[in-house]
Design a protein around this motif. Structure first.
Motif, PDB file in Angstrom:
ATOM      1  N   GLU A  44      13.762 -40.402   1.142  1.00  0.00           N
ATOM      2  CA  GLU A  44      14.709 -39.530   1.847  1.00  0.00           C
ATOM      3  C   GLU A  44      14.231 -39.264   3.273  1.00  0.00           C
ATOM      4  OE1 GLU A  44      16.084 -37.103  -2.166  1.00  0.00           O
ATOM      5  OE2 GLU A  44      14.585 -36.224  -0.831  1.00  0.00           O
ATOM      6  N   ALA A  45      12.937 -39.046   3.432  1.00  0.00           N
ATOM      7  CA  ALA A  45      12.373 -38.821   4.762  1.00  0.00           C
ATOM      8  C   ALA A  45      12.570 -40.043   5.646  1.00  0.00           C
ATOM      9  CB  ALA A  45      10.891 -38.472   4.661  1.00  0.00           C
ATOM     10  N   ILE A  46      12.379 -41.214   5.083  1.00  0.00           N
ATOM     11  CA  ILE A  46      12.567 -42.459   5.835  1.00  0.00           C
ATOM     12  C   ILE A  46      14.032 -42.612   6.241  1.00  0.00           C
ATOM     13  CG2 ILE A  46      12.513 -44.988   5.659  1.00  0.00           C
ATOM     14  CD1 ILE A  46       9.982 -44.574   3.866  1.00  0.00           C
ATOM     15  N   ALA A  47      14.941 -42.319   5.313  1.00  0.00           N
ATOM     16  CA  ALA A  47      16.375 -42.418   5.616  1.00  0.00           C
ATOM     17  C   ALA A  47      16.779 -41.424   6.706  1.00  0.00           C
ATOM     18  CB  ALA A  47      17.194 -42.199   4.349  1.00  0.00           C
ATOM     19  N   LEU A  48      16.223 -40.218   6.663  1.00  0.00           N
ATOM     20  CA  LEU A  48      16.505 -39.225   7.702  1.00  0.00           C
ATOM     21  C   LEU A  48      16.010 -39.693   9.061  1.00  0.00           C
ATOM     22  CD1 LEU A  48      15.637 -35.768   6.114  1.00  0.00           C
ATOM     23  CD2 LEU A  48      17.848 -36.496   6.982  1.00  0.00           C
ATOM     24  N   ALA A  49      14.811 -40.212   9.088  1.00  0.00           N
ATOM     25  CA  ALA A  49      14.243 -40.703  10.341  1.00  0.00           C
ATOM     26  C   ALA A  49      15.125 -41.802  10.939  1.00  0.00           C
ATOM     27  CB  ALA A  49      12.822 -41.206  10.123  1.00  0.00           C
ATOM     28  N   LYS A  50      15.591 -42.708  10.102  1.00  0.00           N
ATOM     29  CA  LYS A  50      16.481 -43.772  10.573  1.00  0.00           C
ATOM     30  C   LYS A  50      17.800 -43.193  11.061  1.00  0.00           C
ATOM     31  CE  LYS A  50      14.686 -47.549   7.763  1.00  0.00           C
ATOM     32  NZ  LYS A  50      14.968 -48.504   6.687  1.00  0.00           N
ATOM     33  N   LEU A  51      18.352 -42.246  10.324  1.00  0.00           N
ATOM     34  CA  LEU A  51      19.618 -41.628  10.697  1.00  0.00           C
ATOM     35  C   LEU A  51      19.526 -40.940  12.054  1.00  0.00           C
ATOM     36  CD1 LEU A  51      22.533 -40.870   9.827  1.00  0.00           C
ATOM     37  CD2 LEU A  51      21.547 -38.812   8.792  1.00  0.00           C
ATOM     38  N   PHE A  52      18.414 -40.246  12.294  1.00  0.00           N
ATOM     39  CA  PHE A  52      18.237 -39.502  13.538  1.00  0.00           C
ATOM     40  C   PHE A  52      17.514 -40.313  14.619  1.00  0.00           C
ATOM     41  CE2 PHE A  52      18.193 -35.699  10.506  1.00  0.00           C
ATOM     42  CZ  PHE A  52      19.561 -35.512  10.624  1.00  0.00           C
ATOM     43  N   ASP A  53      17.164 -41.547  14.297  1.00  0.00           N
ATOM     44  CA  ASP A  53      16.511 -42.464  15.229  1.00  0.00           C
ATOM     45  C   ASP A  53      15.201 -41.894  15.784  1.00  0.00           C
ATOM     46  OD1 ASP A  53      16.289 -44.936  16.521  1.00  0.00           O
ATOM     47  OD2 ASP A  53      17.269 -44.190  18.345  1.00  0.00           O
ATOM     48  N   VAL A  54      14.386 -41.370  14.875  1.00  0.00           N
ATOM     49  CA  VAL A  54      13.050 -40.866  15.217  1.00  0.00           C
ATOM     50  C   VAL A  54      12.098 -41.338  14.122  1.00  0.00           C
ATOM     51  CG1 VAL A  54      13.867 -38.824  16.457  1.00  0.00           C
ATOM     52  CG2 VAL A  54      13.393 -38.662  14.024  1.00  0.00           C
ATOM     53  N   SER A  55      10.812 -41.167  14.345  1.00  0.00           N
ATOM     54  CA  SER A  55       9.846 -41.549  13.317  1.00  0.00           C
ATOM     55  C   SER A  55       9.724 -40.433  12.281  1.00  0.00           C
ATOM     56  CB  SER A  55       8.477 -41.826  13.950  1.00  0.00           C
ATOM     57  OG  SER A  55       7.924 -40.631  14.436  1.00  0.00           O
ATOM     58  N   VAL A  56       9.270 -40.797  11.112  1.00  0.00           N
ATOM     59  CA  VAL A  56       9.042 -39.810  10.057  1.00  0.00           C
ATOM     60  C   VAL A  56       8.010 -38.789  10.526  1.00  0.00           C
ATOM     61  CG1 VAL A  56       8.152 -39.477   7.705  1.00  0.00           C
ATOM     62  CG2 VAL A  56       9.690 -41.388   8.195  1.00  0.00           C
ATOM     63  N   SER A  57       6.994 -39.255  11.226  1.00  0.00           N
ATOM     64  CA  SER A  57       5.947 -38.331  11.687  1.00  0.00           C
ATOM     65  C   SER A  57       6.497 -37.300  12.664  1.00  0.00           C
ATOM     66  CB  SER A  57       4.771 -39.084  12.294  1.00  0.00           C
ATOM     67  OG  SER A  57       5.172 -39.817  13.423  1.00  0.00           O
ATOM     68  N   VAL A  58       7.471 -37.668  13.478  1.00  0.00           N
ATOM     69  CA  VAL A  58       8.090 -36.702  14.394  1.00  0.00           C
ATOM     70  C   VAL A  58       8.813 -35.620  13.595  1.00  0.00           C
ATOM     71  CG1 VAL A  58       9.949 -36.399  16.092  1.00  0.00           C
ATOM     72  CG2 VAL A  58       8.308 -38.239  16.374  1.00  0.00           C
ATOM     73  N   LEU A  59       9.535 -36.015  12.566  1.00  0.00           N
ATOM     74  CA  LEU A  59      10.261 -35.036  11.749  1.00  0.00           C
ATOM     75  C   LEU A  59       9.341 -34.098  10.987  1.00  0.00           C
ATOM     76  CD1 LEU A  59      13.205 -37.039  10.126  1.00  0.00           C
ATOM     77  CD2 LEU A  59      13.332 -35.322  11.925  1.00  0.00           C
ATOM     78  N   PHE A  60       8.223 -34.627  10.495  1.00  0.00           N
ATOM     79  CA  PHE A  60       7.385 -33.857   9.582  1.00  0.00           C
ATOM     80  C   PHE A  60       6.026 -33.475  10.159  1.00  0.00           C
ATOM     81  CE2 PHE A  60      10.491 -36.016   6.980  1.00  0.00           C
ATOM     82  CZ  PHE A  60      10.932 -34.989   6.170  1.00  0.00           C
ATOM     83  N   GLU A  61       5.822 -33.646  11.437  1.00  0.00           N
ATOM     84  CA  GLU A  61       4.522 -33.365  12.057  1.00  0.00           C
ATOM     85  C   GLU A  61       4.058 -31.937  11.806  1.00  0.00           C
ATOM     86  OE1 GLU A  61       2.251 -33.710  16.339  1.00  0.00           O
ATOM     87  OE2 GLU A  61       4.396 -33.994  16.256  1.00  0.00           O
ATOM     88  N   GLU A  62       4.915 -30.970  12.008  1.00  0.00           N
ATOM     89  CA  GLU A  62       4.531 -29.571  11.835  1.00  0.00           C
ATOM     90  C   GLU A  62       4.137 -29.279  10.387  1.00  0.00           C
ATOM     91  OE1 GLU A  62       6.811 -25.413  12.193  1.00  0.00           O
ATOM     92  OE2 GLU A  62       6.888 -26.653  13.982  1.00  0.00           O
ATOM     93  N   GLU A  63       4.884 -29.847   9.450  1.00  0.00           N
ATOM     94  CA  GLU A  63       4.574 -29.648   8.028  1.00  0.00           C
ATOM     95  C   GLU A  63       3.206 -30.238   7.689  1.00  0.00           C
ATOM     96  OE1 GLU A  63       5.207 -28.234   4.192  1.00  0.00           O
ATOM     97  OE2 GLU A  63       6.291 -27.810   6.032  1.00  0.00           O
ATOM     98  N   ARG A  64       2.885 -31.393   8.244  1.00  0.00           N
ATOM     99  CA  ARG A  64       1.590 -32.019   7.996  1.00  0.00           C
ATOM    100  C   ARG A  64       0.465 -31.162   8.568  1.00  0.00           C
ATOM    101  NH1 ARG A  64       1.983 -37.876  10.200  1.00  0.00           N
ATOM    102  NH2 ARG A  64      -0.165 -37.910   9.513  1.00  0.00           N
ATOM    103  N   LYS A  65       0.684 -30.556   9.725  1.00  0.00           N
ATOM    104  CA  LYS A  65      -0.341 -29.695  10.316  1.00  0.00           C
ATOM    105  C   LYS A  65      -0.597 -28.483   9.434  1.00  0.00           C
ATOM    106  CE  LYS A  65       0.312 -30.846  15.180  1.00  0.00           C
ATOM    107  NZ  LYS A  65       0.780 -30.373  16.488  1.00  0.00           N
ATOM    108  N   LYS A  66       0.472 -27.909   8.866  1.00  0.00           N
ATOM    109  CA  LYS A  66       0.325 -26.744   7.988  1.00  0.00           C
ATOM    110  C   LYS A  66      -0.512 -27.073   6.761  1.00  0.00           C
ATOM    111  CE  LYS A  66       4.668 -24.409   8.994  1.00  0.00           C
ATOM    112  NZ  LYS A  66       5.986 -24.043   8.422  1.00  0.00           N
TER     113      LYS A  66
END
Length: 73
Positions: A44-66
């Motif tokens: 789902e994260a990969i599909a979202l990244a493709k849909l929004f034309d960004v990398s998965v890490s850009v979408l979830f960077e803050e969550e990974r830091k937490k």
């Protein structure tokens, strides 16, 4: 992180229903995931990244830091 998903979705002028259909889930399920009540599966994260034309890490960077994950530069 949820604010990023909302911002990308609004920037793309896509409704929650449209995103949910892309991810093959109900709008209610997507809404819970967008608000971080439920977590996204990797596919789902990969599909979202493709849909929004960004990398998965850009979408979830803050969550990974937490969670204390190391984010490579």
């Amino acid at each position: 992180m949820h604010y990023k998903l909302i911002a990308y979705r609004k920037k793309a002028d896509i409704s929650q229903e449209e995103v949910a259909a892309t991810l093959n889930m109900t709008r209610q399920t997507y809404s819970k995931k967008e608000r971080m009540i439920s977590k996204f599966e990797l596919n789902e994260a990969i599909a979202l990244a493709k849909l929004f034309d960004v990398s998965v890490s850009v979408l979830f960077e803050e969550e990974r830091k937490k969670q204390g994950a190391v984010i490579p530069n």
